[in-house]
Design an enzyme around this catalytic site. Structure first.
Site, PDB file in Angstrom:
ATOM      1  N   GLN A 119     -32.836  68.131  22.040  1.00 59.05           N
ATOM      2  CA  GLN A 119     -31.585  68.330  20.903  1.00 59.05           C
ATOM      3  C   GLN A 119     -32.150  67.602  20.222  1.00 59.05           C
ATOM      4  O   GLN A 119     -31.810  67.255  19.182  1.00 59.05           O
ATOM      5  CB  GLN A 119     -30.165  67.281  21.825  1.00 59.05           C
ATOM      6  CG  GLN A 119     -29.582  68.523  22.534  1.00 59.05           C
ATOM      7  CD  GLN A 119     -28.889  67.849  23.574  1.00 59.05           C
ATOM      8  OE1 GLN A 119     -29.163  66.651  25.054  1.00 59.05           O
ATOM      9  NE2 GLN A 119     -27.169  67.892  22.327  1.00 59.05           N
ATOM     10  N   HIS A 156     -25.528  69.845  32.644  1.00 56.71           N
ATOM     11  CA  HIS A 156     -24.721  69.843  31.031  1.00 56.71           C
ATOM     12  C   HIS A 156     -26.600  69.467  30.897  1.00 56.71           C
ATOM     13  O   HIS A 156     -27.516  70.717  29.606  1.00 56.71           O
ATOM     14  CB  HIS A 156     -24.472  69.021  30.851  1.00 56.71           C
ATOM     15  CG  HIS A 156     -24.208  69.025  29.038  1.00 56.71           C
ATOM     16  ND1 HIS A 156     -22.972  69.670  28.303  1.00 56.71           N
ATOM     17  CD2 HIS A 156     -25.006  69.063  27.811  1.00 56.71           C
ATOM     18  CE1 HIS A 156     -23.570  69.356  26.848  1.00 56.71           C
ATOM     19  NE2 HIS A 156     -24.100  69.362  27.123  1.00 56.71           N
ATOM     20  N   GLU A 157     -27.266  68.770  30.627  1.00 52.30           N
ATOM     21  CA  GLU A 157     -29.146  68.190  30.688  1.00 52.30           C
ATOM     22  C   GLU A 157     -30.119  69.319  30.512  1.00 52.30           C
ATOM     23  O   GLU A 157     -30.773  69.208  29.452  1.00 52.30           O
ATOM     24  CB  GLU A 157     -29.095  66.613  30.834  1.00 52.30           C
ATOM     25  CG  GLU A 157     -28.298  65.790  29.576  1.00 52.30           C
ATOM     26  CD  GLU A 157     -27.729  66.020  27.993  1.00 52.30           C
ATOM     27  OE1 GLU A 157     -28.360  66.263  27.243  1.00 52.30           O
ATOM     28  OE2 GLU A 157     -27.064  65.585  27.732  1.00 52.30           O
ATOM     29  N   GLY A 208     -25.673  61.623  27.803  1.00 52.41           N
ATOM     30  CA  GLY A 208     -26.401  61.999  27.542  1.00 52.41           C
ATOM     31  C   GLY A 208     -27.618  62.759  26.458  1.00 52.41           C
ATOM     32  O   GLY A 208     -26.714  63.017  26.269  1.00 52.41           O
ATOM     33  N   CYS A 211     -20.525  67.955  23.573  1.00 50.89           N
ATOM     34  CA  CYS A 211     -22.350  68.188  23.352  1.00 50.89           C
ATOM     35  C   CYS A 211     -22.464  67.925  21.565  1.00 50.89           C
ATOM     36  O   CYS A 211     -21.951  67.748  20.965  1.00 50.89           O
ATOM     37  CB  CYS A 211     -22.476  69.798  23.598  1.00 50.89           C
ATOM     38  SG  CYS A 211     -24.420  68.944  23.013  1.00 50.89           S
ATOM     39  N   LEU A 212     -23.838  66.580  21.744  1.00 53.79           N
ATOM     40  CA  LEU A 212     -24.341  65.625  20.566  1.00 53.79           C
ATOM     41  C   LEU A 212     -24.623  66.987  19.753  1.00 53.79           C
ATOM     42  O   LEU A 212     -24.522  66.955  18.505  1.00 53.79           O
ATOM     43  CB  LEU A 212     -25.477  65.152  20.114  1.00 53.79           C
ATOM     44  CG  LEU A 212     -24.203  63.998  21.950  1.00 53.79           C
ATOM     45  CD1 LEU A 212     -26.170  62.960  21.906  1.00 53.79           C
ATOM     46  CD2 LEU A 212     -23.189  62.770  20.816  1.00 53.79           C
ATOM     47  N   HIS A 228     -30.020  72.512  28.433  1.00 55.66           N
ATOM     48  CA  HIS A 228     -30.840  71.982  27.458  1.00 55.66           C
ATOM     49  C   HIS A 228     -31.999  72.646  27.631  1.00 55.66           C
ATOM     50  O   HIS A 228     -33.018  73.211  27.410  1.00 55.66           O
ATOM     51  CB  HIS A 228     -30.469  71.387  26.576  1.00 55.66           C
ATOM     52  CG  HIS A 228     -29.481  70.869  26.468  1.00 55.66           C
ATOM     53  ND1 HIS A 228     -28.832  71.430  25.490  1.00 55.66           N
ATOM     54  CD2 HIS A 228     -28.237  69.184  26.434  1.00 55.66           C
ATOM     55  CE1 HIS A 228     -27.597  70.938  24.466  1.00 55.66           C
ATOM     56  NE2 HIS A 228     -27.145  70.101  25.342  1.00 55.66           N
TER      57      HIS A 228
END
Length: 173
Positions: free
Chosen positions: A50, A137-138, A45, A95-96, A141
Site C-alpha cells: 500500500q 485484510h492485510e 493496519g 481500506c486506506l 493485500h
C-alpha cells in the site's frame, strides 16, 4: 523515507508481494516509516504494497477501548502464513487504499499465523475479533487482493459507480 498511500485503481495494488529474505536496515526503515503513515491516515493496519513496496510485510495496531493506539500495541508481521482458521464472521471493512468506502466482508472468525518479526525471529500469533479480521485484510493485500474483490457482483457494480463519483468530487475540490 517519505511514503505515500497507493490508491485504487492503481495497478501496483494487484502485485503479489515478495517474501522478505533480508532482515536489514532497509526493512527496519520501511517498518519505521510505515507506522507514522498508518497513524496519520487513521489506519489500523497497513501492508507494504500500500506504500508501493511489494514485500510480505504488514503492520497492525488495533485501537483499545478508548480508541487509542499505543506504540507498544504495534504488531510488525513479516512473511505471514495462516496455519489455522475457524469460524466465519462479517465485519464492515474500509481500506486506506480505497478511501471513504466501507463494506461488509466475510472472514474467518479466528486464525493462527506463523510470521517473522523485524529481526527474522519466528513467532506464532492466535487472533480473533478485529485483530483476526485486520490480519486477513492485510494478508490479502500481499496477494494483490482488495476487500472490494470479495463483494457480490451487484455490490461491486454499485461500488464502482460510487467510487467514480467520489473521485470526481475529490478532483473538483
Amino acid at each position: 523515507m517519505n511514503l505515500t498511500i497507493v490508491e485504487y485503481p492503481d495497478k501496483r495494488l494487484r502485485e503479489i508481494s515478495k517474501e522478505v529474505k533480508a532482515f536489514d536496515e532497509a526493512l527496519h526503515n520501511l517498518l519505521d516509516a510505515m507506522y507514522p503513515k498508518m497513524i496519520e491516515t487513521n489506519g489500523i493496519g497497513l501492508a507494504a504494497i500500500q506504500v508501493a513496496q511489494p514485500l510480505r510485510v504488514l503492520i497492525l495496531n488495533i485501537p483499545d477501548e478508548e480508541g487509542n493506539q499505543p506504540d507498544e500495541n504495534l504488531l510488525e508481521i513479516v512473511n505471514p502464513v495462516i496455519i489455522e482458521k475457524a469460524g466465519e464472521t462479517t465485519y464492515q471493512e474500509g481500506c486506506l487504499s480505497v478511501p471513504q468506502f466501507y463494506e461488509d466482508v466475510k472472514r474467518h472468525e479466528t486464525i493462527k499465523i506463523n510470521y517473522q518479526d523485524r529481526h527474522g525471529n519466528t513467532n506464532i500469533l492466535e487472533a480473533d475479533g478485529l485483530l483476526a479480521i485486520a490480519i486477513q485484510h492485510e494478508m490479502d493485500h500481499l496477494e494483490g487482493i482488495l476487500f472490494i474483490d470479495k463483494l457480490s457482483y451487484a455490490r461491486r457494480k454499485k461500488f464502482e459507480k460510487e467510487y467514480k463519483r467520489l473521485q470526481k468530487e475529490r478532483k473538483g475540490q
